[in-house]
Design a protein around this motif. Structure first.
Motif, mmCIF file in Angstrom:
data_model
loop_
_atom_site.group_PDB
_atom_site.id
_atom_site.type_symbol
_atom_site.label_atom_id
_atom_site.label_comp_id
_atom_site.label_asym_id
_atom_site.label_seq_id
_atom_site.Cartn_x
_atom_site.Cartn_y
_atom_site.Cartn_z
ATOM 1 N N ASP A 173 8.358 -7.496 -8.656
ATOM 2 C CA ASP A 173 7.077 -7.375 -7.946
ATOM 3 C C ASP A 173 6.767 -8.709 -7.276
ATOM 4 O O ASP A 173 6.319 -9.651 -7.925
ATOM 5 C CB ASP A 173 5.980 -6.996 -8.935
ATOM 6 C CG ASP A 173 4.631 -6.807 -8.255
ATOM 7 O OD1 ASP A 173 4.618 -6.631 -7.024
ATOM 8 O OD2 ASP A 173 3.609 -6.854 -8.949
ATOM 9 N N ARG A 181 -1.360 -7.318 -3.345
ATOM 10 C CA ARG A 181 -0.478 -6.462 -4.137
ATOM 11 C C ARG A 181 -0.963 -5.012 -4.136
ATOM 12 O O ARG A 181 -0.169 -4.077 -4.164
ATOM 13 C CB ARG A 181 -0.404 -6.978 -5.579
ATOM 14 C CG ARG A 181 0.391 -8.272 -5.728
ATOM 15 C CD ARG A 181 0.360 -8.756 -7.168
ATOM 16 N NE ARG A 181 1.095 -9.990 -7.329
ATOM 17 C CZ ARG A 181 2.376 -10.062 -7.681
ATOM 18 N NH1 ARG A 181 3.052 -8.951 -7.887
ATOM 19 N NH2 ARG A 181 2.969 -11.229 -7.810
ATOM 20 N N GLU A 182 -2.305 -4.839 -4.104
ATOM 21 C CA GLU A 182 -2.857 -3.478 -4.136
ATOM 22 C C GLU A 182 -2.728 -2.786 -2.786
ATOM 23 O O GLU A 182 -2.509 -1.576 -2.712
ATOM 24 C CB GLU A 182 -4.332 -3.513 -4.554
ATOM 25 C CG GLU A 182 -4.559 -3.972 -5.983
ATOM 26 C CD GLU A 182 -4.460 -5.483 -6.137
ATOM 27 O OE1 GLU A 182 -4.491 -6.188 -5.101
ATOM 28 O OE2 GLU A 182 -4.341 -5.967 -7.269
ATOM 29 N N THR A 183 -2.902 -3.532 -1.700
ATOM 30 C CA THR A 183 -2.816 -2.963 -0.353
ATOM 31 C C THR A 183 -1.947 -3.877 0.495
ATOM 32 O O THR A 183 -2.421 -4.844 1.084
ATOM 33 C CB THR A 183 -4.219 -2.831 0.284
ATOM 34 O OG1 THR A 183 -4.896 -4.100 0.198
ATOM 35 C CG2 THR A 183 -5.042 -1.784 -0.421
ATOM 36 N N SER A 184 -0.666 -3.579 0.546
ATOM 37 C CA SER A 184 0.287 -4.389 1.293
ATOM 38 C C SER A 184 0.510 -3.800 2.678
ATOM 39 O O SER A 184 0.901 -2.636 2.808
ATOM 40 C CB SER A 184 1.633 -4.454 0.561
ATOM 41 O OG SER A 184 1.489 -5.064 -0.697
ATOM 42 N N ALA A 187 5.586 -5.725 3.087
ATOM 43 C CA ALA A 187 6.175 -6.142 1.817
ATOM 44 C C ALA A 187 7.513 -6.831 2.050
ATOM 45 O O ALA A 187 8.239 -6.484 2.988
ATOM 46 C CB ALA A 187 6.377 -4.920 0.905
ATOM 47 N N THR A 383 3.145 3.392 3.516
ATOM 48 C CA THR A 383 2.622 2.272 2.741
ATOM 49 C C THR A 383 3.594 1.811 1.669
ATOM 50 O O THR A 383 4.174 2.633 0.957
ATOM 51 C CB THR A 383 1.302 2.667 2.049
ATOM 52 O OG1 THR A 383 1.568 3.725 1.124
ATOM 53 C CG2 THR A 383 0.285 3.144 3.065
ATOM 54 N N THR A 385 2.467 -0.145 -0.884
ATOM 55 C CA THR A 385 1.624 0.049 -2.075
ATOM 56 C C THR A 385 0.412 0.864 -1.649
ATOM 57 O O THR A 385 0.566 1.959 -1.145
ATOM 58 C CB THR A 385 1.201 -1.314 -2.670
ATOM 59 O OG1 THR A 385 0.576 -2.117 -1.650
ATOM 60 C CG2 THR A 385 2.405 -2.061 -3.209
#
Length: 486
Positions: A173, A181-184, A187, A383, A385
């Motif tokens: 991760d 990290r919650e809304t990338s 990535a 998405t 994440t």
């Protein structure tokens, strides 16, 4: 002059082991090529051994002599007597690979020696240009390294890792390149694709991400952007217009960062990426870039509607990513269907070309709006994440900046609520509905919890229900954030 590096005894030991047991051929050919043998006779014998093995025939000296006699090569290798001599060299099948590695190292040294000799000869030519000679040496050494990695054992193990390393390092991760990290939005190890019609601000948004990657700003659309060592921007589609757009965002104070951390390729590439799948990775290596921006995708591939060519492009994309290069692509949408609602959420089928173009992308952002319109909508179609947005964006075409519409910015809404907001309060404001749906509520909850984790908000726990009813948790803009923005 001394003889080139070689080891005749090791070559004989390898061939002798393969004559003793045909299975040894399978092990050795993962290490050696024909030309790795120094003696031409040994090269011929090795090719004959591979032919016999391919036919599932015996590889002993008798069968080998019969095969070489049929190809008129028996006398050239020294006759049947030499084959029996090689077969009697003390060796074992288990040691064949060990001796093959000795032969391979000697062959690598011979090639490097030849490169050095050619370099000396070029340097001694009348009127030799040092830059040209240096470039030829660098190219030759790089080609030799790639040849070694792409053949024999290197070809089969270059990208091989054990299972634990795969899950603990490759699948670890990591912090996103853009977002949280919650809304990338982007990535690491996955490409980012910006899609939209001409004139909706894809390039404006891409430039802000690029400038953040080279350290000229920290965030884009309120989301953090991680730094890059060097960005290579492929300005294939109207480079002059791209340069003018980027000029709106920079000044003389940014000259050093632009010179050292941004390289720009102007115009078409030497070949399309579907025809040369290693070109993208090679360009990054040649310019010491760990990020590549493709502007735009239609100029990098022969055609995007052909499934086979789209797969070939994805192969090029994945090879670059495998080499540690982060990829961002600017791409176009399909033409809108007459009568389709303008506010309808787009899907991946609105992206132009074969489905394989988007299947290999890690994140797909779609900019919806009219050409030249300062107000557009950003949708997150694919998405890594959690979903980013939808975001209502405002382009400042004069300054080349893009911001989230303050009326729909969660932080701005939170700051304007002295008494704080519940999850449902925020969901109602973002959705524009008195009774927002479950999805809108859960999205608002994730947004507020993310603001708490990043220090932009605080959370006051609610009170459980009872005879007097309960009270929902409330979120407040943090004092630190209010001070910073006031």
């Amino acid at each position: 002059m001394a003889q080139p590096p070689h080891n005749t005894e090791a070559e004989q030991a390898v061939l002798g082991a393969c004559m003793y047991a045909s299975e040894a051929v399978d092990d050795v050919r993962n290490v050696l090529e024909d030309t790795d043998f120094y003696r031409p006779a040994h090269q011929t014998i090795w090719r004959a051994l591979q032919d016999l093995r391919a036919d599932d025939a015996p590889t002993d000296p008798i069968a080998l002599a019969h095969h070489l006699h049929g190809t008129d090569d028996l006398n050239r290798v020294g006759g049947a007597g030499y084959l029996h001599q090689v077969a009697n060299v003390p060796t074992t099948v288990a040691s064949a690979r060990y001796y093959a590695e000795i032969v391979r190292r000697a062959a690598d040294l011979r090639r490097l020696r030849e490169t050095g000799v050619r370099a000396v000869q070029r340097a001694l030519e009348p009127g030799a240009d040092p830059d040209e000679v240096r470039s030829e040496i660098e190219t030759a050494v790089r080609d030799e390294r790639e040849r070694a990695l792409a053949s024999g054992a290197g070809r089969l193990s270059r990208y091989l890792v054990d299972g634990w390393q795969f899950v603990s390092e490759t699948g670890a991760d990591h912090e996103p390149l853009w977002g949280t990290r919650e809304t990338s939005a982007w990535a690491p190890g996955e490409s980012l694709m910006l899609v939209g019609a001409p004139g909706v601000g894809k390039t404006t948004l891409a430039h802000q991400i690029v400038l953040a990657r080279i350290g000229l700003q920290d965030t884009v659309l309120g989301m953090p952007v991680s730094p890059s060592k060097r960005v290579l921007y492929l300005a294939m589609d109207r480079p002059k217009q791209i340069a003018g757009a980027m000029a709106r965002r920079v000044s003389m104070a940014d000259a050093t960062a632009l010179r050292e951390r941004l390289a720009v390729w102007q115009g078409p590439l030497p070949a399309t990426l579907d025809k040369e799948p290693d070109l993208l990775a090679d360009l990054a290596a040649a310019h010491q870039a760990d990020t590549i921006v493709i502007d735009s995708l239609k100029d990098a591939v022969s055609t995007l509607v052909d499934d086979a060519l789209a797969v070939a492009y994805n192969n090029a994309r994945q090879r670059a990513i495998r080499n540690g290069v982060d990829v961002m692509e600017l791409h176009h949408q399909r033409k809108s269907v007459d009568g389709a609602p303008r506010d309808q959420r787009p899907g991946l089928d609105r992206v132009y070309g074969s489905t394989w173009v988007t299947s290999g992308a890690g994140s797909v952002l779609f900019v919806a709006g009219e050409a030249g319109d300062p107000a557009v909508t950003l949708h997150h179609l694919k998405t890594p994440t959690g979903e980013v947005g939808p975001l209502q964006l405002i382009h400042d075409h004069t300054r080349g900046t893009t911001t989230v519409d303050p009326a729909l910015d969660p932080v701005t809404i939170l700051r304007a609520a002295p008494g704080g907001l519940s999850v449902r309060d925020l969901a109602s404001k973002l959705a524009g509905q008195t009774n927002p749906g479950r999805a809108a509520v859960e999205k608002a909850r994730r947004t507020l919890d993310s603001l708490v984790r990043t220090g932009l908000a605080t959370r006051a726990d609610g009170i459980a229900g009872g005879n007097g009813g309960g009270q929902q948790a409330r979120y407040h803009a943090s004092a630190r954030h209010i001070t910073a923005v006031s």
